[in-house]
Design a protein around this motif. Structure first.
Motif, PDB file in Angstrom:
ATOM      1  N   SER A 126       1.496   2.005  11.404  1.00  0.00           N
ATOM      2  CA  SER A 126       1.918   2.042  10.005  1.00  0.00           C
ATOM      3  C   SER A 126       3.175   2.864   9.820  1.00  0.00           C
ATOM      4  CB  SER A 126       0.821   2.639   9.120  1.00  0.00           C
ATOM      5  OG  SER A 126      -0.400   2.048   9.437  1.00  0.00           O
ATOM      6  N   LEU A 127       3.283   3.974  10.596  1.00  0.00           N
ATOM      7  CA  LEU A 127       4.495   4.788  10.489  1.00  0.00           C
ATOM      8  C   LEU A 127       5.719   3.934  10.776  1.00  0.00           C
ATOM      9  CD1 LEU A 127       3.449   8.124  12.204  1.00  0.00           C
ATOM     10  CD2 LEU A 127       4.021   7.770   9.821  1.00  0.00           C
ATOM     11  N   PHE A 128       5.605   3.063  11.773  1.00  0.00           N
ATOM     12  CA  PHE A 128       6.739   2.209  12.128  1.00  0.00           C
ATOM     13  C   PHE A 128       6.976   1.130  11.080  1.00  0.00           C
ATOM     14  CE2 PHE A 128       5.849   3.611  16.552  1.00  0.00           C
ATOM     15  CZ  PHE A 128       7.100   4.103  16.814  1.00  0.00           C
ATOM     16  N   LEU A 129       5.905   0.466  10.670  1.00  0.00           N
ATOM     17  CA  LEU A 129       6.083  -0.760   9.898  1.00  0.00           C
ATOM     18  C   LEU A 129       6.035  -0.547   8.393  1.00  0.00           C
ATOM     19  CD1 LEU A 129       4.064  -3.200  12.153  1.00  0.00           C
ATOM     20  CD2 LEU A 129       6.532  -3.085  11.855  1.00  0.00           C
ATOM     21  N   VAL A 130       5.253   0.434   7.929  1.00  0.00           N
ATOM     22  CA  VAL A 130       5.188   0.670   6.489  1.00  0.00           C
ATOM     23  C   VAL A 130       6.179   1.768   6.101  1.00  0.00           C
ATOM     24  CG1 VAL A 130       3.706   1.204   4.533  1.00  0.00           C
ATOM     25  CG2 VAL A 130       2.770  -0.018   6.482  1.00  0.00           C
ATOM     26  N   GLY A 131       6.213   2.827   6.916  1.00  0.00           N
ATOM     27  CA  GLY A 131       7.272   3.818   6.755  1.00  0.00           C
ATOM     28  C   GLY A 131       7.000   4.907   5.730  1.00  0.00           C
ATOM     29  N   SER A 132       6.363   4.584   4.622  1.00  0.00           N
ATOM     30  CA  SER A 132       6.167   5.599   3.589  1.00  0.00           C
ATOM     31  C   SER A 132       4.952   5.249   2.742  1.00  0.00           C
ATOM     32  CB  SER A 132       7.392   5.681   2.687  1.00  0.00           C
ATOM     33  OG  SER A 132       7.523   4.473   1.966  1.00  0.00           O
ATOM     34  N   PHE A 133       4.421   6.270   2.031  1.00  0.00           N
ATOM     35  CA  PHE A 133       3.321   6.014   1.111  1.00  0.00           C
ATOM     36  C   PHE A 133       3.770   5.076   0.013  1.00  0.00           C
ATOM     37  CE2 PHE A 133       1.035   9.583   2.978  1.00  0.00           C
ATOM     38  CZ  PHE A 133      -0.247   9.061   2.950  1.00  0.00           C
ATOM     39  N   ALA A 134       5.036   5.234  -0.408  1.00  0.00           N
ATOM     40  CA  ALA A 134       5.548   4.377  -1.477  1.00  0.00           C
ATOM     41  C   ALA A 134       5.477   2.907  -1.059  1.00  0.00           C
ATOM     42  CB  ALA A 134       6.977   4.771  -1.826  1.00  0.00           C
ATOM     43  N   ALA A 135       5.845   2.622   0.201  1.00  0.00           N
ATOM     44  CA  ALA A 135       5.827   1.241   0.678  1.00  0.00           C
ATOM     45  C   ALA A 135       4.396   0.736   0.846  1.00  0.00           C
ATOM     46  CB  ALA A 135       6.584   1.121   2.003  1.00  0.00           C
ATOM     47  N   LEU A 136       3.441   1.673   1.106  1.00  0.00           N
ATOM     48  CA  LEU A 136       2.042   1.274   1.282  1.00  0.00           C
ATOM     49  C   LEU A 136       1.470   0.704  -0.009  1.00  0.00           C
ATOM     50  CD1 LEU A 136      -0.287   1.239   3.311  1.00  0.00           C
ATOM     51  CD2 LEU A 136      -0.843   3.563   2.630  1.00  0.00           C
ATOM     52  N   PHE A 137       1.998   1.173  -1.161  1.00  0.00           N
ATOM     53  CA  PHE A 137       1.496   0.680  -2.444  1.00  0.00           C
ATOM     54  C   PHE A 137       2.499  -0.210  -3.173  1.00  0.00           C
ATOM     55  CE2 PHE A 137      -0.712   4.736  -1.753  1.00  0.00           C
ATOM     56  CZ  PHE A 137      -2.004   4.254  -1.691  1.00  0.00           C
ATOM     57  N   GLY A 138       3.781  -0.102  -2.823  1.00  0.00           N
ATOM     58  CA  GLY A 138       4.809  -0.758  -3.618  1.00  0.00           C
ATOM     59  C   GLY A 138       5.433  -1.991  -2.988  1.00  0.00           C
ATOM     60  N   THR A 139       4.898  -2.460  -1.835  1.00  0.00           N
ATOM     61  CA  THR A 139       5.429  -3.697  -1.257  1.00  0.00           C
ATOM     62  C   THR A 139       4.277  -4.655  -0.990  1.00  0.00           C
ATOM     63  OG1 THR A 139       5.194  -2.945   1.031  1.00  0.00           O
ATOM     64  CG2 THR A 139       7.268  -2.431  -0.058  1.00  0.00           C
ATOM     65  N   ALA A 140       4.586  -5.941  -0.908  1.00  0.00           N
ATOM     66  CA  ALA A 140       3.555  -6.946  -0.649  1.00  0.00           C
ATOM     67  C   ALA A 140       2.881  -6.661   0.700  1.00  0.00           C
ATOM     68  CB  ALA A 140       4.175  -8.343  -0.652  1.00  0.00           C
ATOM     69  N   TYR A 141       3.689  -6.285   1.687  1.00  0.00           N
ATOM     70  CA  TYR A 141       3.155  -5.973   3.013  1.00  0.00           C
ATOM     71  C   TYR A 141       2.165  -4.815   2.924  1.00  0.00           C
ATOM     72  CZ  TYR A 141       3.243  -5.043   8.077  1.00  0.00           C
ATOM     73  OH  TYR A 141       2.901  -4.866   9.389  1.00  0.00           O
ATOM     74  N   GLY A 142       2.579  -3.750   2.216  1.00  0.00           N
ATOM     75  CA  GLY A 142       1.724  -2.575   2.078  1.00  0.00           C
ATOM     76  C   GLY A 142       0.440  -2.888   1.325  1.00  0.00           C
ATOM     77  N   GLN A 143       0.544  -3.709   0.287  1.00  0.00           N
ATOM     78  CA  GLN A 143      -0.639  -4.009  -0.523  1.00  0.00           C
ATOM     79  C   GLN A 143      -1.646  -4.857   0.264  1.00  0.00           C
ATOM     80  OE1 GLN A 143       1.378  -5.622  -3.887  1.00  0.00           O
ATOM     81  NE2 GLN A 143       1.808  -3.604  -4.762  1.00  0.00           N
ATOM     82  N   LEU A 144      -1.117  -5.794   1.071  1.00  0.00           N
ATOM     83  CA  LEU A 144      -2.028  -6.580   1.904  1.00  0.00           C
ATOM     84  C   LEU A 144      -2.696  -5.674   2.944  1.00  0.00           C
ATOM     85  CD1 LEU A 144      -3.058  -9.407   2.153  1.00  0.00           C
ATOM     86  CD2 LEU A 144      -1.157  -9.992   3.640  1.00  0.00           C
ATOM     87  N   LEU A 145      -1.914  -4.711   3.429  1.00  0.00           N
ATOM     88  CA  LEU A 145      -2.474  -3.745   4.377  1.00  0.00           C
ATOM     89  C   LEU A 145      -3.557  -2.901   3.693  1.00  0.00           C
ATOM     90  CD1 LEU A 145      -2.297  -2.580   7.227  1.00  0.00           C
ATOM     91  CD2 LEU A 145      -0.515  -1.036   6.422  1.00  0.00           C
ATOM     92  N   ASP A 146      -3.373  -2.594   2.394  1.00  0.00           N
ATOM     93  CA  ASP A 146      -4.394  -1.855   1.643  1.00  0.00           C
ATOM     94  C   ASP A 146      -5.712  -2.626   1.622  1.00  0.00           C
ATOM     95  OD1 ASP A 146      -2.543   0.108   1.086  1.00  0.00           O
ATOM     96  OD2 ASP A 146      -1.962  -0.751  -0.830  1.00  0.00           O
ATOM     97  N   VAL A 147      -5.617  -3.958   1.410  1.00  0.00           N
ATOM     98  CA  VAL A 147      -6.823  -4.790   1.400  1.00  0.00           C
ATOM     99  C   VAL A 147      -7.507  -4.706   2.762  1.00  0.00           C
ATOM    100  CG1 VAL A 147      -7.726  -7.126   1.129  1.00  0.00           C
ATOM    101  CG2 VAL A 147      -5.826  -6.351  -0.307  1.00  0.00           C
ATOM    102  N   LYS A 148      -6.677  -4.763   3.819  1.00  0.00           N
ATOM    103  CA  LYS A 148      -7.209  -4.689   5.176  1.00  0.00           C
ATOM    104  C   LYS A 148      -7.914  -3.344   5.393  1.00  0.00           C
ATOM    105  CE  LYS A 148      -5.691  -4.789   9.967  1.00  0.00           C
ATOM    106  NZ  LYS A 148      -4.612  -4.317  10.810  1.00  0.00           N
ATOM    107  N   LEU A 149      -7.293  -2.274   4.909  1.00  0.00           N
ATOM    108  CA  LEU A 149      -7.889  -0.940   5.069  1.00  0.00           C
ATOM    109  C   LEU A 149      -9.196  -0.839   4.286  1.00  0.00           C
ATOM    110  CD1 LEU A 149      -4.725   1.346   4.858  1.00  0.00           C
ATOM    111  CD2 LEU A 149      -6.135   0.855   6.862  1.00  0.00           C
ATOM    112  N   ALA A 150      -9.248  -1.476   3.098  1.00  0.00           N
ATOM    113  CA  ALA A 150     -10.482  -1.444   2.309  1.00  0.00           C
ATOM    114  C   ALA A 150     -11.594  -2.172   3.058  1.00  0.00           C
ATOM    115  CB  ALA A 150     -10.235  -2.085   0.941  1.00  0.00           C
ATOM    116  N   LEU A 151     -11.281  -3.331   3.657  1.00  0.00           N
ATOM    117  CA  LEU A 151     -12.273  -4.067   4.449  1.00  0.00           C
ATOM    118  C   LEU A 151     -12.747  -3.208   5.619  1.00  0.00           C
ATOM    119  CD1 LEU A 151     -10.851  -7.708   4.653  1.00  0.00           C
ATOM    120  CD2 LEU A 151     -13.027  -6.984   3.669  1.00  0.00           C
ATOM    121  N   PHE A 152     -11.791  -2.530   6.252  1.00  0.00           N
ATOM    122  CA  PHE A 152     -12.112  -1.670   7.387  1.00  0.00           C
ATOM    123  C   PHE A 152     -13.059  -0.553   6.937  1.00  0.00           C
ATOM    124  CE2 PHE A 152     -10.904   2.085  10.024  1.00  0.00           C
ATOM    125  CZ  PHE A 152     -11.380   1.629  11.247  1.00  0.00           C
TER     126      PHE A 152
END
Lengths: 590, 122
Positions: A221-247
């Motif tokens: 995630s450090l490489f691909l998302v880069g920041s907390f802002a990107a984790l919530f503020g980009t489509a990639y980050g939001q899909l990753l959030d769904v994945k993390l919730a499933l996990f």
């Protein structure tokens, strides 16, 4: 087409994980917990795992070929007919990294098939099982070479990223892929004690996998998302959030199994049924995760997309407090920070903003009413994210006299105005910089292109190398320019010298001495960065700019006779550690 | 090793990783002649620096004049020493505006494309 790519990737990842998980389960969990207690069911488990592996390998081959064909179509921008008919697919296999990884994995696929047949037809030996585990692991881990990680620049970084990605795949495969045989065993277990041993054994595997998944997931995630802002503020980050919730949901189920159901196993059969149901739930979660992985690999990673912050508040790391935030707070300007944008922004500022904020942006415009106190932009411009500056210009500030300028000024115009404010505030910040290298400097030098006699055009920022920018006044600077042009120490230090005329100075003086030539807009923008001598007259100024385009040292006036300023400059340029904090809006360039 | 040291090492490692250049999808980093710039002599070539390594077989750049006529020498190629640099040599250019059009495939298979203009001045 994209849906086909996502589906092919998801099926391929899922099938590959399943084979690995099956083999790991048979080798580690079942080997100890099952065979000893249920010798009669050995044949059943072996048959079950062989059938699952064979089906998964077939699905892996089909989805792999589909993946290859779609990739070939996208790379070449061609139709499926061209890809097959004109042998584009052969070109992809022969000449691209993706093709090379594909060929390697095709060989591993064959080896895996052979080793599975060998396990099935001959007496199982420790050796054969080990080989099968190793080949299945290689078949799964090499998927890391086909994804985002493979494109990372730089030796160590690439190795770390690919390594983390490979470990993530292996841990996910060992956990998710082992769930189907676990369910089979729970259904066919001959005794409660067999189930108990199975559950205990499996939880050891599960905990190990979860730990590896978390650690390698953070690195990825450090490489691909880069920041907390990107984790919530980009489509990639939001899909990753769904994945993390499933996990997280799967972890909760696994924890229930481990800490509540397993201890109760000895007392009754209800736990056994619950275990089976929970394993099925985990499989469902795993299918969801693999589907998301199929999509994530085709998307622009969060670290590279524009962030649209979804919340009204955010945490300011520097001030350590919760502050108001806007959708564009973490956005980076689509308009580059160069003299052309700054010059256009300056013109816009003069016509729209200077009435209140003042001609020199000190918040002292004539039209400003005493009660409103417009912001001193020269002082505060660098202390707010550029995304906030954009938002305030576009939408105004409620409860103040600041009006909204959108839509009468377009998106580009607003960003250009932001870039002017950043340049104006940088010039203001540069005023406190002296000949000593400043490690806290936030003053950014606007980018520009220049031509040097007999060489191709260059840019200040593109080279990622320090430069000495000389703002000169003719004719007094003449001797100094000649001195700079002939000093070999600067050349040996790989320090570019770029001469920029101050307003009123003819541009050919710099041309003649340092052989560099810049446009008129460069001169007008950089005049902001010049120091003054005595009154208001602009003085000869030398700016040392580091490889990141940040002004780190500044000399005002011509060197005193006998002083060796070049020695000082070379020494400073050799010792410019990255500044302690990057100015707002700085990001690895593109 | 004290807890504090371990914590410090962890933070340092995270900071190092976070500052590393992430990649995936090749975006234009910078170019020469620069995006939107003016040049006084006809340049020999165009050079484009991307944010990640390119697949040479599928990465192309071409340059056209205001009428849409090709003015590059149709020899677009990825630099032999730096796989993230795409270049093409140019015919002798008269003063005017020229458009650089690129389409590249990064080594992780993603396609990106774009264009920009530069100007040749007298």
């Amino acid at each position: 087409m994209n849906a086909l790519l996502v589906a092919a990737r998801a099926i391929h990842f899922g099938a590959t994980m399943l084979v690995f998980g099956e083999i790991v389960f048979v080798a580690s969990v079942a080997g100890v917990a099952w065979r000893r207690t249920a010798a009669a069911s050995n044949a059943g488990l072996d048959r079950h795992s062989f059938v699952v592996c064979a089906a998964a390998l077939a699905a892996g081959a089909l989805s792999g070929v589909a993946w290859l064909l779609v990739e070939a179509m996208q790379m070449a921008g061609a139709t499926i007919g061209d890809v097959i008919g004109n042998a584009t697919v052969v070109v992809v296999l022969r000449e691209t990294e993706f093709g090379h990884v594909f060929l390697l994995r095709a060989l591993l696929w064959l080896a895996l098939g052979v080793s599975l047949v060998a396990m099935r037809t001959r007496a199982p030996s420790r050796m054969r099982v080990c080989i099968a585990v190793a080949v299945a692991a290689a078949y799964l881990a090499t998927l890391a070479g086909a994804g985002h990680a493979a494109a990372a620049n730089g030796g160590t970084v690439r190795i770390v990223h690919i390594g983390a990605d490979a470990l993530h795949l292996l841990a996910a495969g060992a956990w998710l892929g082992a769930l189907p045989p676990l369910v089979w065993c729970l259904m066919h277990a001959p005794s409660r004690s067999a189930v108990l041993r199975l559950a205990q054994r499996f939880s050891v595997l599960g905990i190990a996998c979860v730990l590896v998944l978390i650690a390698s997931g953070i690195v990825n995630s450090l490489f691909l998302v880069g920041s907390f802002a990107a984790l919530f503020g980009t489509a990639y980050g939001q899909l990753l959030d769904v994945k993390l919730a499933l996990f997280a949901a799967m972890l909760a189920i696994a924890a229930t199994n481990r800490f509540r159901l397993t201890p109760r196993l000895a007392s009754g059969d209800t736990s056994r049924r619950s275990l089976r149901r929970n394993a099925m739930l985990e499989i469902a979660g795993g299918v969801g995760i693999v589907g998301i992985v199929g999509a994530l690999g085709t998307m622009v990673p969060g670290a590279h997309s524009t962030i649209r912050w979804p919340f009204a508040l955010t945490f300011d790391v520097e001030q350590r407090e919760i502050v108001a935030a806007f959708p564009t707070t973490y956005a980076t300007s689509p308009v580059p920070y160069d003299v052309k944008a700054v010059a256009r922004g300056a013109a816009r500022y003069a016509s729209e903003c200077s009435r209140c904020h003042g001609v020199d942006a000190r918040g002292n415009g004539r039209a400003a009413e005493p009660a409103t106190k417009p912001a001193d932009l020269a002082l505060h411009g660098l202390h707010h994210p550029e995304g906030n500056l954009y938002w305030w210009i576009a939408h105004g500030i409620a409860g103040t006299a600041m009006p909204a300028f959108s839509p009468q000024i377009g998106d580009t115009g607003i960003w250009e105005t932001v870039q002017y404010i950043v340049a104006r505030a940088s010039a203001e910040a540069a005023r406190s910089i002296g000949p000593r290298v400043d490690d806290t400097s936030m003053a950014r030098a606007p980018d520009f292109s220049y031509e040097t006699q007999g060489q191709r055009q260059r840019t200040l920022a593109g080279e990622r190398k320090p430069a000495l920018i000389v703002l000169y006044a003719s004719p007094r600077s003449g001797a100094r320019l000649s001195q700079l042009a002939s000093d070999h120490r600067l050349m040996h230090a790989d320090l570019r010298v770029i001469a920029i005329p101050l307003p009123g100075s003819p541009s050919d003086d710099g041309d003649r001495a340092t052989q560099t030539r810049v446009g008129a807009d460069v001169a007008s923008v950089y005049a902001m960065f010049a120091g003054t001598s005595g009154g208001a007259a602009l003085a000869h100024t030398e700016l040392l700019v580091d490889a990141n385009g940040i002004v780190r040292a500044r000399w005002i006036g011509l060197p005193a006779s006998g002083a060796d300023r070049d020695n000082e400059i070379v020494a400073a340029s050799q010792h410019m550690p990255p500044p302690s904090r990057m100015p707002a809006g700085m990001h690895h360039g593109h | 090793m004290s807890i504090r040291r371990i914590a410090f090492a962890c933070i340092a490692a995270v900071a190092w990783l976070a500052s590393a250049t992430a990649a995936a999808h090749a975006f234009l980093d910078h170019a020469v002649p620069a995006v939107g710039s003016s040049v006084h002599r006809s340049p020999q070539d165009v050079r484009l620096w991307f944010t990640e390594k390119l697949e040479p077989t599928f990465s192309r750049v071409r340059v056209v004049d205001a009428q849409g006529k090709r003015v590059d020498r149709d020899d677009s190629h990825v630099d032999a020493t730096d796989a993230s640099v795409l270049t093409a040599s140019l015919q002798r250019l008269a003063p005017g505006t020229y458009r650089v059009q690129w389409r590249v495939v990064s080594v992780d298979t993603h396609v990106t494309e774009g264009d920009y203009t530069f100007e040749i001045k007298d």
